[in-house]
Structure formats: structure tokens, C-alpha cells
Design a protein around this motif. Structure first.
Motif, PDB file in Angstrom:
ATOM      1  N   LEU A  19      -7.398  18.153  -2.103  1.00 34.87           N
ATOM      2  CA  LEU A  19      -6.815  19.332  -2.732  1.00 34.87           C
ATOM      3  C   LEU A  19      -5.421  18.993  -3.272  1.00 34.87           C
ATOM      4  O   LEU A  19      -5.062  19.406  -4.391  1.00 34.87           O
ATOM      5  N   LYS A  20      -4.648  18.250  -2.494  1.00 33.50           N
ATOM      6  CA  LYS A  20      -3.303  17.855  -2.946  1.00 33.50           C
ATOM      7  C   LYS A  20      -3.391  17.009  -4.214  1.00 33.50           C
ATOM      8  O   LYS A  20      -2.581  17.173  -5.152  1.00 33.50           O
ATOM      9  N   LYS A  21      -4.389  16.129  -4.280  1.00 32.63           N
ATOM     10  CA  LYS A  21      -4.566  15.277  -5.455  1.00 32.63           C
ATOM     11  C   LYS A  21      -4.906  16.126  -6.688  1.00 32.63           C
ATOM     12  O   LYS A  21      -4.339  15.925  -7.762  1.00 32.63           O
ATOM     13  N   LEU A  22      -5.817  17.084  -6.528  1.00 36.14           N
ATOM     14  CA  LEU A  22      -6.187  17.957  -7.643  1.00 36.14           C
ATOM     15  C   LEU A  22      -4.990  18.764  -8.132  1.00 36.14           C
ATOM     16  O   LEU A  22      -4.806  18.971  -9.340  1.00 36.14           O
ATOM     17  N   CYS A  23      -4.169  19.222  -7.187  1.00 36.35           N
ATOM     18  CA  CYS A  23      -2.983  19.998  -7.563  1.00 36.35           C
ATOM     19  C   CYS A  23      -1.978  19.127  -8.311  1.00 36.35           C
ATOM     20  O   CYS A  23      -1.312  19.601  -9.252  1.00 36.35           O
ATOM     21  N   GLY A  24      -1.845  17.861  -7.913  1.00 35.61           N
ATOM     22  CA  GLY A  24      -0.950  16.943  -8.619  1.00 35.61           C
ATOM     23  C   GLY A  24      -1.404  16.746 -10.058  1.00 35.61           C
ATOM     24  O   GLY A  24      -0.580  16.744 -10.996  1.00 35.61           O
ATOM     25  N   GLU A  25      -2.705  16.605 -10.263  1.00 34.48           N
ATOM     26  CA  GLU A  25      -3.229  16.487 -11.622  1.00 34.48           C
ATOM     27  C   GLU A  25      -2.982  17.782 -12.403  1.00 34.48           C
ATOM     28  O   GLU A  25      -2.690  17.757 -13.596  1.00 34.48           O
ATOM     29  N   GLY A  26      -3.101  18.904 -11.689  1.00 32.19           N
ATOM     30  CA  GLY A  26      -2.880  20.197 -12.322  1.00 32.19           C
ATOM     31  C   GLY A  26      -1.442  20.384 -12.762  1.00 32.19           C
ATOM     32  O   GLY A  26      -1.174  21.010 -13.800  1.00 32.19           O
ATOM     33  N   LEU A  27      -0.482  19.853 -11.996  1.00 36.08           N
ATOM     34  CA  LEU A  27       0.929  19.950 -12.381  1.00 36.08           C
ATOM     35  C   LEU A  27       1.160  19.300 -13.737  1.00 36.08           C
ATOM     36  O   LEU A  27       1.819  19.877 -14.620  1.00 36.08           O
ATOM     37  N   ALA A  28       0.610  18.109 -13.916  1.00 33.15           N
ATOM     38  CA  ALA A  28       0.806  17.405 -15.183  1.00 33.15           C
ATOM     39  C   ALA A  28       0.087  18.127 -16.323  1.00 33.15           C
ATOM     40  O   ALA A  28       0.605  18.201 -17.449  1.00 33.15           O
ATOM     41  N   ARG A  29      -1.097  18.655 -16.029  1.00 33.97           N
ATOM     42  CA  ARG A  29      -1.866  19.333 -17.078  1.00 33.97           C
ATOM     43  C   ARG A  29      -1.213  20.652 -17.494  1.00 33.97           C
ATOM     44  O   ARG A  29      -1.155  20.993 -18.675  1.00 33.97           O
ATOM     45  N   ARG A  30      -0.708  21.401 -16.532  1.00 35.27           N
ATOM     46  CA  ARG A  30      -0.142  22.722 -16.827  1.00 35.27           C
ATOM     47  C   ARG A  30       1.280  22.650 -17.384  1.00 35.27           C
ATOM     48  O   ARG A  30       1.654  23.450 -18.259  1.00 35.27           O
ATOM     49  N   TYR A  31       2.097  21.704 -16.889  1.00 37.63           N
ATOM     50  CA  TYR A  31       3.522  21.707 -17.246  1.00 37.63           C
ATOM     51  C   TYR A  31       3.949  20.499 -18.076  1.00 37.63           C
ATOM     52  O   TYR A  31       5.093  20.442 -18.533  1.00 37.63           O
ATOM     53  N   GLY A  32       3.065  19.525 -18.250  1.00 36.98           N
ATOM     54  CA  GLY A  32       3.437  18.343 -19.007  1.00 36.98           C
ATOM     55  C   GLY A  32       4.367  17.437 -18.211  1.00 36.98           C
ATOM     56  O   GLY A  32       4.356  17.422 -16.979  1.00 36.98           O
ATOM     57  N   SER A  33       5.217  16.713 -18.917  1.00 38.67           N
ATOM     58  CA  SER A  33       6.098  15.750 -18.242  1.00 38.67           C
ATOM     59  C   SER A  33       7.286  16.419 -17.566  1.00 38.67           C
ATOM     60  O   SER A  33       7.840  15.898 -16.592  1.00 38.67           O
ATOM     61  N   ALA A  34       7.689  17.585 -18.066  1.00 36.73           N
ATOM     62  CA  ALA A  34       8.859  18.275 -17.498  1.00 36.73           C
ATOM     63  C   ALA A  34       8.408  19.308 -16.479  1.00 36.73           C
ATOM     64  O   ALA A  34       8.411  20.514 -16.740  1.00 36.73           O
ATOM     65  N   ILE A  35       8.030  18.831 -15.310  1.00 38.11           N
ATOM     66  CA  ILE A  35       7.536  19.735 -14.267  1.00 38.11           C
ATOM     67  C   ILE A  35       8.722  20.422 -13.595  1.00 38.11           C
ATOM     68  O   ILE A  35       9.634  19.753 -13.079  1.00 38.11           O
ATOM     69  N   PRO A  36       8.777  21.757 -13.596  1.00 41.06           N
ATOM     70  CA  PRO A  36       9.915  22.463 -12.986  1.00 41.06           C
ATOM     71  C   PRO A  36      10.014  22.185 -11.489  1.00 41.06           C
ATOM     72  O   PRO A  36       8.995  22.066 -10.792  1.00 41.06           O
ATOM     73  N   ASP A  37      11.234  22.095 -11.008  1.00 41.77           N
ATOM     74  CA  ASP A  37      11.434  21.903  -9.566  1.00 41.77           C
ATOM     75  C   ASP A  37      10.838  23.072  -8.783  1.00 41.77           C
ATOM     76  O   ASP A  37      10.309  22.880  -7.681  1.00 41.77           O
ATOM     77  N   ALA A  38      10.908  24.274  -9.362  1.00 39.31           N
ATOM     78  CA  ALA A  38      10.373  25.454  -8.679  1.00 39.31           C
ATOM     79  C   ALA A  38       8.870  25.324  -8.469  1.00 39.31           C
ATOM     80  O   ALA A  38       8.330  25.767  -7.442  1.00 39.31           O
TER      81      ALA A  38
END
Length: 859
Positions: free
Chosen positions: A103-122
């Protein structure tokens, strides 16, 4: 304590006295009798009583082993139901992974897909927090199961809703595609979804296009096995009116009498509530012995389960085979076919108590409309609409909604909502979220204040500066449950988990719980803000909040669907209106509304045509044609035969061409007459001429079918034979009145024109247009003129007749209500397809505009 089993079946409990014997238990079960009365062993069946196991043996003298064998079975049976422990199905994860790590791995992929390279700290911080809670509670498998279903549906072209309920408050849901609403952007709270302090299983409800819900269920069955997935039963209970009618039938009382008593009960009232609210019912009970007997019997029946059916959305997925987990049964077929699905015998609450995974798989018609519109757009323009990648900031959409063009827009159509939207003039998605939340009994009274504050006509005051960032989006009005939670955090120092407990306490209205929370809240404000008075003042706003507070997560999700439907209507009106009509093609009243709306959008809705129509409503250029299956008396086989032949060999050049190419025995007199009268053959013939030559046409069709069969059976079948000629005798062309009458009969509404066309000038001279009248306020005096399209008669509680009329003019439709006194005076004038002038006042009833007429005049 004695080791003797205590048996319970349904609602009958067998209570064991100290000296009870096992035989007594068996006897009680077999005769369905209680053992907790003084004469517990006196059990009457017909005219004899049984007092002992020996007497039972005498009853079963021909099979003496029956009693002993039944007892042996009963003594061997032992069922221990483990309640409250979650038993999630197994979800296969890749080698080397656990449910948590995957699940953590899928969420990590989701961060890049949803926010691109500039992932908010929040976003990172929120994800870390949620993953910690999920790992602690052991619910990772649950999220993996849910995301697997939604991602499979999306990959297979099934439109999935952006979310429902509080699940949108989870960033894990967003990153794994369970939802499509960013909780950070929309200020949604994870603690509204899962309270870290009071752990309970997460509950994600999923919306799918309703036409493809069965595909989702089939995938779940294939994934987890047919013996692990079942739909859940639900029980319909006896309401007050139904209890009276059923009790009366059993007591042998006349239907008319029972119906009269039943109608004394106000809608939605229980019998006990009805006695409080209806003096008429109390009088009947006190003065009529039959009524008293009927009501006493009905009170015992009220609330009793009356029938079982399949729950609209509940599905259970089990770790172990169903037969080892829950009792099962066949569900009654919904369509009368022999196919029977399997459902649990336990309803959804019992299923959850057993710790089984209960999922709500919902079908939403509006998502089917979106899916169909997107498909039509791609077919006609080549453009694939991707709402996942689209923002919600198109100003033209809000301009359209502010103009009141809301018909077909999810959650925003209807007279009352449309009127408020026009007054509000929405400019962003926050206005839509607020209106979806406010347009309900209770909070609706806050809408005028919201509108006044948005336009700066009323000042905004915050009890404390700390509330401004929380309430600024809603102009200082507390609308959402999440705002309550954030206010408790800001003013009283609550954690969001504690604030969620406060929210639940306010919603449940349990005095002891509320008093505890009040003391804690006021003390918290005093400690944080150093003002006990502010705490008390704030509590006075919080206490009635159960009437007003709405789940912002849910409102945000549904506002997204509202925006998507509005976007499609504005930018692709022809495709969107086609999809709407196909979704509601069996609802003639809705189709009539859509046809009128299409005309306002400069889209003509045309009669069906064998050379252009498909099965359902079909976009042709900038017009829409009725589908062939919408014609009464034209069966699916004929429709399929006409369309398949046309697709393979091109359009039909004339009537003979159609008859020779469509070789279906179902193309008979009834279906041909319906095709002709509805206008489906106008492109290849004249209606009245074809009807006048019906026998020739049928004979020609029989001859061509016979010739084709003979050719197929002949060794010369490869040589085409000349088809017999079709010559039609001349006939007078159908009049417009005849065409309109036939179209109303076979399509449900007028297509080629409208009877109003001949009255247009008269209507313009006589009245205020219906569309203009509908914009006036509640109680406004008004005069309108309209054609009576339909009449619905009802009887009042006093037994007097009254009617509801559907009126039409060139600008729209309106309901007219004619009460008994007015009906008695003008009833002779009221007939379908008659134009009348109505004088009265406007009334908003169930979100629909009506004129309560007190004076009628004929043209």
C-alpha cells in the motif's frame, strides 16, 4: 449454567427453568412454545397436549426413532459466533511485500502521478500520518481491495464516481484512485473518515455507472471466487398504512373501510404518531368497534418484516467460503426470469457484526449519462474527455448555472434549487459544494443568508478571529461537519480525533454524552482562548448543529459530478442531451422536459427514422432522433434486424427495399403500423398512403420472404431472382392533427409539431408565458394559459375529488392544482389537449412550481 442449550429462532426465545430437561427443549422447539410460563410443559396442538418425551414418542409411534434422533442432533450442534472481529479477505500482494508495504508503494507512485515532481510537504506529511494509522489498525488490505476494484473499472472504461461519503477525506484514497478529490485542495479531514482514537473499520462507498454495475460485481466474483461473494438481503417492513390494509384483509373487513382508515394516517407517520396528529383517526378508534379492532391488530403488525429483497448496493466478500460463514438463500428474480442470484440471509448490520467485509457498490444513473456522453463525443469528434485531468474553474459553466439552465445537471436541477442558484450567481466550485449541503430541510433556511453575504449585502461577523480561516469560504456560516471539528480544534484545543467524537455526540443528541462534551469544550475554550463566555456562546451554535451540519467530503465529491454534467451540457449539448434521453427513455414526462430543453439549446428532436435512428436516441448532426426501440409495439428483434441490415448494406432507398432486405417474421402488421404512424418511414413513404395499402405491403413482405427461402433451398440460390414489384394505390396525405395524435400515442409526446402551434397567437395575447411565471416568488398572483397535457385525479381525506394538471405552452411546463371547490365549478372544462386560461397563485411543492388555480376560462 446447567449445560442445556438455549435455543432461539427468529424472535421466539426459549428460556430454561432450573429443572428443564433436554427433552423439554426439544419439545419447545418442535411446537414453537415458550417454557417460561407456569404451565410451561402444557403445549396445545389442535386438541391434545404433550407433557413429556414419552408422550412425544407416542405421537411418533410409527417412527419411534424420530424424537431420539432429533435430540441427538440437537445435542451435537454447537455454534460459536465470533462478533466484532474483522475478517478481511486475503489480497494477493507481490512476493516480498506485505499489505502495508505494498500500500505504501502504491501511494508513493500516486504522489508522483497526482502532484508531479513538486510534491507538497503537506501531502507527504498527511500520507505518513494516514499510513501510520492504517498500519496500526491493520486495514491495509481493505484499501488494497477497494483500489483494485476502482482501478479495474477505470481500465475497462467504466465511469467511477469521484467519491462518496467521508472517504474523500483520505489522501490514501486519492493517491490510489479510490477517490478523485484532493483532500488538501478541498480542506477535507481524514479524522472524519477514520478516528484514530476510536478505531472502527473504514467504510468506502463506491459509485459506478449504473448500466455497468453488474460488470463490477462479476469482476469481484471472478477475483475472490463465486463462493466468497454474495449480495446482501434486505427486509421490507410493514408501514402503518400497509399494516392496516393487511390486518383488515385478515379480519375480513371491507377494502373500502380499511382504505378509508389507512388514508387518515398522515404520510410518513407511524400509528402512534398518527394518533397524536390525526383527530379523525382518534375519533374512528374511539367510536367505531371495527376501527378499534383493526387498529389494535395493525399496531401489532407495524414494523414486522413483510418481504425480503436484494439490498440496492450491499455486497459481502468473505475470507472463508460463504457456506462456512453466513446462511444463504436464493433471491427472487427481479425480471421474472429463471435466473436466481444468491444472497445472505443476514441483513447488512448482522453481516458487519460478524466482522465480514461489507461493501456498498452503487449504481449511479448520472455516471452512466457521463459515460454515454463521453463515448458519443469521441465517436463524433475524436476527442476523448478526461475529467480526471480537468480542473473546475471554467467560468462559462458557472454563468450557465447562474442563468438557471440546470435541467439534467446532477443535484442542481429542480425549481427550488434553480431559483436559489439564479439568486446566488455561483462563481466557483465552493458555491456548488455549499448549495448541495444547504438545500435540505433545516439548513435550507440558511440559503438566503449565504446569498446575501456572498453579494456583500449582509455583514460577516466571527465570534473569534481563529474562526475566520475556517468559515471564510462559507461567508461566516458554519455549514460542514468538518468546520465544526476544525472550530473545536482552534478554540478548545481538541485534537481532530476528539473533535470527531464531539461531532458524533452532537449528531446522536444523547444528553449524557452531550453534557460531557459541553463541559470538555467550554473548559477547553477557557484554557485555550481564556474566555468561558466564548465557550458557552459557541456551544449555543454547536448544539443545534445536527440539523444543519453536512459532510463536506460527500458534498465536494457530488459537486464534482455536478460540474462535470454541467460542463458536458454547456460544451457538448447534443451529445449530453442524447445521453440524458437514453437514460430516462421510459419516463415520458422527463423526455418531454428534455425535448423542451433541447429546443432552448437550438437542438431539434426529430421523429425516428429507419435510415438514421439507432436503438436509442441518436445524435444526427446538431439534431437528435428518437430511437427505434422507443416506438411502442416495435420489438427488439425488428429493431435489431433493421439496424444490422442498414449497417451492412447501407440505407433503405424505398419501402420495397426495406421489405425485401429486412427478413424478420416480427416485421408484422402491428410493428409496421407503428413504424409508419410514428414517422419512422417518412423518408421512404407517406404515412397515410402506407397505412391505406397495409395488406399489399404485408403481402409483398411475405412474398419476398418466401422467395428468399426458396432461393436458399435451391441449387440456383446463387442466382438472384427479380423481386415482385410493389405498387401502392394513391391516398390522401395524413393531416398534421393525425400525425400528432399518432406520435403522442406511439412515442408518448408530439414530435412533428404541437397542438399549441395553432394557439400560439391566442396564448401570447392572453397570458404571461409559463417560463416567465415560474420565476415569480411563492404566493405570487399569476395568470397563465396552457394546454392540458395530462390529468391526475386523487381523493382528499374527506373523500372529495381534486386534480393535478400538467400544463404546456411554448416556453415550458407547469403543474396546476385544482382543489375540490374549484373542480366542482369548472370540472366540465378540464380535458386533455384542451387550452385553458388559469388564474391563481404560485406554490412551491417538493421543489416544483405549481399554480393553485381558483378561476378557469376557455378560449
Amino acid at each position: 449454567e446447567t449445560g442445556i442449550p438455549v435455543v432461539a429462532t427468529q424472535d421466539i426465545h426459549y428460556l430454561m427453568p432450573e429443572d428443564a430437561k433436554a427433552q423439554d427443549v426439544l419439545l419447545a422447539v418442535q411446537t414453537n412454545t415458550r417454557l417460561d410460563d407456569p404451565d410451561r410443559l402444557t403445549m396445545r396442538e389442535d386438541n391434545f397436549s404433550m407433557r413429556s418425551a414419552e408422550e412425544m414418542r407416542q405421537v411418533f409411534a410409527d417412527i419411534p426413532e424420530a424424537a431420539e434422533n432429533t435430540l441427538k442432533i440437537a445435542e451435537r450442534v454447537h455454534i460459536d459466533l465470533e462478533l466484532g472481529k474483522l475478517k478481511l479477505p486475503y489480497f494477493d500482494v507481490p512476493d516480498g511485500e506485505t499489505a502495508d508495504t505494498f500500500l505504501k508503494k502504491l501511494c508513493g507512485e500516486g504522489l508522483a502521478r497526482r502532484y508531479g515532481s513538486a510534491i507538497p510537504d503537506a501531502a507527504r506529511a498527511r500520507l505518513d500520518f494516514e499510513l501510520t494509522v492504517i498500519q496500526k489498525t491493520g486495514f491495509a488490505s481493505y484499501f488494497l481491495i477497494v483500489q483494485d476494484i476502482t482501478n479495474w473499472a477505470k481500465k475497462n472504461g467504466i465511469v467511477v464516481g469521484p467519491g462518496r461519503g467521508s472517504a474523500a477525506g483520505s489522501i490514501i484514497s486519492y493517491l490510489t484512485n479510490i477517490t478523485n478529490v484532493d483532500p488538501l485542495t478541498y480542506d477535507l479531514l481524514f479524522e472524519r473518515f477514520m478516528n484514530p482514537d476510536r478505531i472502527s473499520p473504514p467504510d468506502v462507498d463506491l459509485d459506478f455507472a449504473d448500466t455497468r454495475r453488474d460488470e463490477v460485481l462479476h469482476y469481484m466474483t471472478q477475483k475472490y471466487g463465486e463462493d466468497h461473494v454474495a449480495q446482501i438481503i434486505t427486509f421490507g417492513t410493514m408501514a402503518a398504512r400497509a399494516a392496516i390494509r393487511d390486518a383488515g384483509r385478515a379480519l375480513g373487513l371491507s377494502y373500502g373501510f380499511c382504505d378509508e382508515i389507512a388514508k387518515m394516517i398522515p404520510f410518513g407517520n407511524s400509528l402512534s404518531e398518527a394518533f397524536e396528529h390525526s383527530s379523525e383517526l382518534r375519533s374512528a378508534r374511539d367510536t367505531n368497534p371495527d376501527a378499534r379492532r383493526l387498529l389494535e391488530a395493525a399496531m401489532k403488525l407495524e414494523g414486522v418484516a413483510r418481504h425480503a429483497s436484494v439490498h440496492a448496493c450491499g455486497v459481502v466478500v468473505t475470507r472463508d467460503p460463504l457456506v462456512e460463514t453466513v446462511p444463504l438463500q436464493y433471491a427472487a428474480s427481479r425480471d421474472g426470469s429463471d435466473s436466481r442470484s444468491i444472497v445472505t440471509q443476514f441483513e447488512m448490520h448482522a453481516v458487519e457484526d460478524l466482522g465480514l467485509l461489507k461493501m456498498d457498490i452503487l449504481g449511479l444513473k448520472n455516471l452512466s449519462v457521463i459515460e454515454a456522453a463521453i463515448r458519443l463525443i469521441e465517436e463524433r469528434t475524436g476527442r476523448r474527455i478526461d475529467f480526471d485531468a480537468m480542473d473546475v474553474s471554467d467560468p462559462s459553466i458557472y454563468t450557465m448555472l447562474a442563468a438557471g439552465k440546470t435541467l439534467g445537471v446532477f443535484q442542481l436541477e429542480g425549481g427550488g434549487m434553480t431559483r436559489y442558484l439564479v439568486e446566488l450567481g455561483p462563481t466557483n466550485i465552493e458555491d456548488i459544494i455549499a448549495m448541495i449541503s444547504l438545500y435540505r430541510p433545516g439548513p435550507m433556511e440558511l440559503i438566503p443568508q449565504y446569498i446575501e453575504r456572498k453579494h456583500g449585502r449582509e455583514g460577516i461577523r466571527y465570534l473569534h478571529p481563529a474562526l475566520e480561516p475556517i468559515l471564510k469560504k462559507t461567508h461566516g456560516i458554519m455549514i460542514y461537519q468538518e468546520q465544526l471539528m476544525q472550530s473545536a480544534q482552534a478554540l478548545a484545543g481538541f485534537t481532530l480525533a476528539e473533535a470527531d467524537t464531539l461531532r458524533k455526540a452532537v449528531g446522536k443528541k444523547i444528553k449524557k454524552l452531550l453534557d460531557e462534551q459541553k463541559d470538555k469544550f467550554v473548559a477547553g475554550v477557557e484554557k485555550t482562548i481564556r474566555s468561558r463566555a466564548l465557550g458557552n456562546e459557541m456551544w449555543h451554535l454547536i448544539e443545534p448543529f445536527a440539523r444543519y451540519g453536512f459532510n463536506r467530503s460527500h458534498a465536494a465529491c457530488y459537486a464534482i459530478i455536478a460540474y462535470q454534467t454541467a460542463w458536458l451540457k454547456h460544451h457538448y449539448p447534443c451529445e449530453f442531451m442524447t445521453a440524458l434521453m437514453n437514460a430516462d427513455e421510459k419516463d415520458v414526462e422527463r423526455i418531454a422536459l428534455f425535448v423542451a430543453e433541447a429546443k432552448r439549446l437550438n437542438i431539434s428532436v426529430l421523429a425516428p427514422d429507419v435510415n438514421q435512428s439507432n436503438e436509442g436516441f441518436t445524435p444526427v448532426g446538431n439534431d437528435i432522433r428518437f430511437g427505434l426501440r422507443t416506438i411502442k409495439n416495435v420489438g427488439a428483434n425488428v429493431v435489431a434486424a433493421i439496424i444490422d441490415e442498414r449497417r451492412m448494406n447501407g440505407p433503405y432507398s424505398n419501402l420495397a427495399d426495406l421489405l425485401e432486405r429486412v427478413q424478420s417474421k416480427d416485421l408484422n402488421k402491428k410493428s409496421l403500423e407503428s413504424l409508419i404512424k410514428s414517422g419512422a418511414l417518412d423518408s421512404i413513404g407517406e404515412r397515410n398512403q402506407m397505412l391505406a395499402n397495409m395488406e399489399r405491403i404485408l403481402s409483398h413482405h411475405r412474398d419476398t420472404m418466401k422467395t428468399r427461402r426458396q432461393n436458399q433451398e435451391s441449387i440456383f440460390g446463387l442466382v438472384p431472382s427479380a423481386a415482385p414489384a410493389l405498387a401502392l394505390e394513391a391516398a390522401v396525405s395524413a393531416t398534421m392533427d393525425e400525425k400528432l395524435r399518432w406520435e403522442k400515442e406511439l412515442l408518448g409526446l408530439y414530435v412533428s409539431g404541437h397542438p399549441l402551434d395553432t394557439m400560439r397567437k391566442m396564448f401570447e395575447d392572453y397570458n404571461r408565458p409559463i417560463a416567465e411565471a415560474a420565476k415569480l416568488g411563492e404566493g405570487a398572483p399569476v395568470v397563465v394559459a396552457g394546454l392540458i397535457e395530462s390529468i391526475k385525479k386523487i381523493t382528499t381525506k374527506q373523500g372529495d375529488p381534486m386534480v393535478f394538471l400538467n400544463l404546456l405552452d411554448h416556453t415550458g411546463a407547469m403543474e396546476a392544482v385544482i382543489f375540490p371547490k374549484t373542480l366542482q365549478k369548472y370540472g366540465h372544462m378540464i380535458r386533455e389537449d384542451v387550452g385553458l386560461k388559469f388564474r391563481g397563485r404560485l406554490s412551491y411543492r417538493n421543489g416544483r412550481i405549481s399554480i393553485v388555480a381558483n378561476d378557469l376560462k376557455s378560449f
